[in-house]
Design a protein around this motif. Structure first.
Motif, short mmCIF file in Angstrom:
data_model
loop_
_atom_site.label_atom_id
_atom_site.label_comp_id
_atom_site.label_asym_id
_atom_site.label_seq_id
_atom_site.Cartn_x
_atom_site.Cartn_y
_atom_site.Cartn_z
N TYR A 315 1.00 -1.44 -0.11
CA TYR A 315 -0.34 -0.29 0.12
C TYR A 315 1.14 1.31 0.47
O TYR A 315 0.57 2.38 -0.83
CB TYR A 315 -1.11 0.06 1.15
N ASP A 316 2.17 1.33 0.48
CA ASP A 316 2.72 1.88 0.79
C ASP A 316 4.73 2.18 0.88
O ASP A 316 4.57 0.97 2.14
CB ASP A 316 2.30 3.28 2.10
N SER A 317 5.69 2.17 -0.07
CA SER A 317 6.27 1.29 0.82
C SER A 317 7.27 2.28 0.51
O SER A 317 7.56 2.89 -1.31
CB SER A 317 6.53 -0.05 0.35
N PRO A 318 8.76 2.92 0.96
CA PRO A 318 9.78 3.78 0.42
C PRO A 318 10.37 3.20 -0.07
O PRO A 318 11.45 3.66 -2.01
CB PRO A 318 10.66 4.17 1.31
N ASP A 319 10.61 1.52 -1.01
CA ASP A 319 11.71 0.72 -1.88
C ASP A 319 10.80 -0.23 -2.95
O ASP A 319 11.67 -0.75 -3.77
CB ASP A 319 12.72 0.65 -1.60
N MET A 320 10.05 -0.19 -2.95
CA MET A 320 9.24 -1.44 -3.30
C MET A 320 7.76 -1.17 -4.33
O MET A 320 7.22 -0.37 -3.75
CB MET A 320 8.82 -2.98 -2.53
N PRO A 321 8.13 -1.76 -5.67
CA PRO A 321 6.57 -1.58 -6.38
C PRO A 321 5.45 -1.91 -6.01
O PRO A 321 5.29 -2.61 -5.07
CB PRO A 321 6.58 -2.80 -7.74
N GLU A 322 3.93 -1.35 -5.98
CA GLU A 322 2.73 -1.31 -5.69
C GLU A 322 2.14 -3.06 -6.28
O GLU A 322 1.01 -2.82 -6.98
CB GLU A 322 1.77 -0.64 -5.56
N ASN A 323 3.47 -4.07 -6.06
CA ASN A 323 2.71 -5.49 -6.51
C ASN A 323 1.95 -6.54 -5.51
O ASN A 323 1.67 -5.76 -4.21
CB ASN A 323 4.06 -6.25 -6.80
N GLU A 324 1.22 -7.11 -5.75
CA GLU A 324 0.80 -8.37 -4.78
C GLU A 324 1.39 -9.69 -5.09
O GLU A 324 1.77 -9.87 -5.15
CB GLU A 324 -0.85 -7.93 -5.55
N ALA A 325 1.12 -10.25 -3.55
CA ALA A 325 1.17 -11.14 -3.50
C ALA A 325 0.04 -12.50 -2.73
O ALA A 325 -0.61 -11.86 -2.11
CB ALA A 325 2.01 -11.73 -2.61
N THR A 326 0.39 -13.33 -2.96
CA THR A 326 -0.96 -14.22 -2.65
C THR A 326 -0.24 -15.04 -1.76
O THR A 326 0.69 -15.89 -1.79
CB THR A 326 -1.86 -15.32 -3.30
N PHE A 327 -0.54 -15.87 0.01
CA PHE A 327 -0.19 -16.65 0.56
C PHE A 327 -1.02 -17.27 1.44
O PHE A 327 -2.49 -17.39 0.96
CB PHE A 327 0.75 -16.16 1.92
N ALA A 328 -0.73 -18.63 2.29
CA ALA A 328 -2.14 -19.33 2.77
C ALA A 328 -1.93 -19.08 4.01
O ALA A 328 -0.87 -19.21 4.66
CB ALA A 328 -2.11 -20.72 2.16
N ILE A 329 -3.12 -19.46 4.98
CA ILE A 329 -3.33 -19.55 5.89
C ILE A 329 -2.99 -20.82 6.33
O ILE A 329 -4.12 -21.68 5.92
CB ILE A 329 -4.46 -18.49 7.16
N THR A 330 -2.36 -21.48 7.31
CA THR A 330 -2.15 -23.22 6.90
C THR A 330 -1.99 -23.20 8.80
O THR A 330 -2.23 -22.11 9.61
CB THR A 330 -1.30 -23.90 6.69
N ASN A 331 -2.49 -25.14 9.61
CA ASN A 331 -2.17 -24.65 10.55
C ASN A 331 -0.70 -24.47 11.24
O ASN A 331 -0.42 -24.65 12.04
CB ASN A 331 -2.37 -26.17 10.95
N GLY A 332 0.59 -24.76 10.35
CA GLY A 332 2.00 -24.75 10.75
C GLY A 332 1.76 -22.48 10.24
O GLY A 332 3.46 -22.90 9.96
N GLY A 333 1.44 -21.80 10.32
CA GLY A 333 1.39 -21.01 9.99
C GLY A 333 0.94 -20.49 8.82
O GLY A 333 0.91 -20.99 7.80
N ILE A 334 1.46 -19.14 8.57
CA ILE A 334 1.95 -18.19 6.44
C ILE A 334 2.36 -19.09 5.77
O ILE A 334 3.87 -19.22 6.42
CB ILE A 334 1.92 -16.88 6.84
N ALA A 335 2.18 -19.47 4.88
CA ALA A 335 2.26 -20.80 4.21
C ALA A 335 2.41 -19.51 2.36
O ALA A 335 1.39 -18.51 2.58
CB ALA A 335 2.68 -21.34 4.16
N ASP A 336 3.26 -20.58 2.36
CA ASP A 336 2.94 -19.91 -0.12
C ASP A 336 1.20 -20.82 -0.23
O ASP A 336 0.97 -21.73 0.17
CB ASP A 336 4.01 -20.89 -0.92
#
Ligand code: ATP
Ligand code: MG
Length: 339
Positions: A315-336
């Motif tokens: 949404y706002d960053s000093p050095d990264m472009p406004e891209n998106e990424a998907t991830f999943a919520i699993t029992n082992g925590g945040i993962a791809d």
């Protein structure tokens, strides 16, 4: 031979780590007595940089520190500090200490340029169930993971919503083959009950970071605004709320730079009632106003995808472009997310 190289490297690393901050006790060599140094410490100021980061007015408000003493302390700390200006080359050398903490998802790490950055505030915001608390839990564990240039980093977790669950850490530790007891032992937890309490806890945090130098790598506040929302209501108290919030955020910012730790905060969203009329593309926005917007170095919005999938957007960053990424919520925590 190889062992020698490793040992040398470790020694250099230790030396560098040692020099990351200058202890406030150094003031003793410049005519400040132990009792006054103790007073500064009790106000959460434990480093020379901490003095540089505090205004004369604020120093003067500490019990037992007179105006004359403030002058003396400032003068002594100036002698110990660099003048403030560096060449960009020198600054770049300094930023070499900066590290990143993995989120548990390679895709999300990539979006963030490697993970959650130290010496900065990273904010995630999104509606309920978008994974803010799950990400906070995952970071408690990934911060401790070896192999990214740091080992066994400890975490402070400030919980304002009573949603911290140690059992989640156990499940996440299993995923990374880490020992439960060790993982839980490395996370220092505090429940904050009021916005004032939340701010006061930071004095303790600063003291802890100072007491165990270079051990803590991440400070989490989940969530930053919940208590401010309760403690201040209506337009009439808004100015007061924003002022108190600004103080808290400034404290977080300083701690991150002073002790080279990452600060990770979560935030809620509000439906903007004026948005429909002003034809805003995104009617939902993070709360906290400009104060929070400016304090956060990197802001990430989260939204729900299908099932356990979530989408993160810069949404706002000093050095990264406004891209998106998907991830999943699993029992082992945040993962791809699986394809
Ligand atoms: P809020 O704004 O209410 O605090 P949040 O963004 O913090 O919401 P989280 O609590 O991080 O939301 O995420 C909740 C989501 O995580 C739910 O969809 C829930 O199903 C999922 N979740 C919680 N625990 C697990 C688990 N053990 N395994 C898989 N998914 C889980
Ligand atoms: Mg939550």
């Amino acid at each position: 031979m190889a062992d020698q190289v490793v040992a040398d490297n470790e020694m250099t690393m230790d030396d560098e780590e040692e020099s990351f901050f200058q202890d406030i006790d150094l003031l003793q060599n410049h005519g400040i007595n132990v009792a006054d140094i103790k007073k500064l410490k009790s106000a959460g100021i434990c480093t020379i940089k901490g003095i540089q980061m505090t205004t004369r007015k604020k120093l003067g408000n500490i019990k037992g520190i007179s105006e004359a003493k403030v002058d003396k302390i400032k003068e002594a700390s100036q002698k110990l500090c660099d003048p403030g200006f560096l060449t960009a080359l020198e600054y770049s050398e300094k930023r070499r200490h900066c590290f990143r903490i993995s989120t548990g998802s390679d895709e999300l790490d990539k979006l963030l340029g490697g993970g959650i950055e130290s010496m900065a505030i990273t904010e995630v915001f999104g509606e309920f169930r978008t994974g803010k608390t799950q990400l906070s839990h995952t970071l408690c564990v990934t911060t401790q993971m070896p192999g990214r240039g740091y080992h066994g980093g400890k975490v402070v977790f400030i919980d304002t919503e009573n949603t911290f669950r140690p059992d989640r850490l156990r499940a996440i530790a299993d995923r990374f083959n880490l020992d439960h007891t060790a993982v839980l032992d490395n996370v220092l937890y505090a429940r904050a009950y009021t916005s004032e309490h939340q701010t006061e806890l930071l004095d303790f945090v600063a003291a802890k970071f100072h007491e165990e130098p270079n051990v803590f790598k991440l400070l989490i506040v989940d969530s930053i605004m919940a208590l401010f929302r309760v403690d201040f209501s209506g337009r009439g108290e808004l100015a007061d709320r924003q002022q108190k919030l600004a103080q808290l955020l400034s404290r977080l910012q300083k701690i991150s730079e002073e002790y080279n730790v990452g600060v990770f905060i979560t935030n809620q969203m509000t439906a903007d009632p004026g948005a429909a009329m002003s034809f805003q593309a995104d009617p939902k926005k993070p709360i906290g106003g400009h104060i929070l917007a400016h304090a956060s170095t990197t802001r990430i919005s989260l939204r729900k995808g299908r099932g356990e999938v979530r989408i993160a957007k810069i949404y706002d960053s000093p050095d990264m472009p406004e891209n998106e990424a998907t991830f999943a919520i699993t029992n082992g925590g945040i993962a791809d997310a699986k394809e």
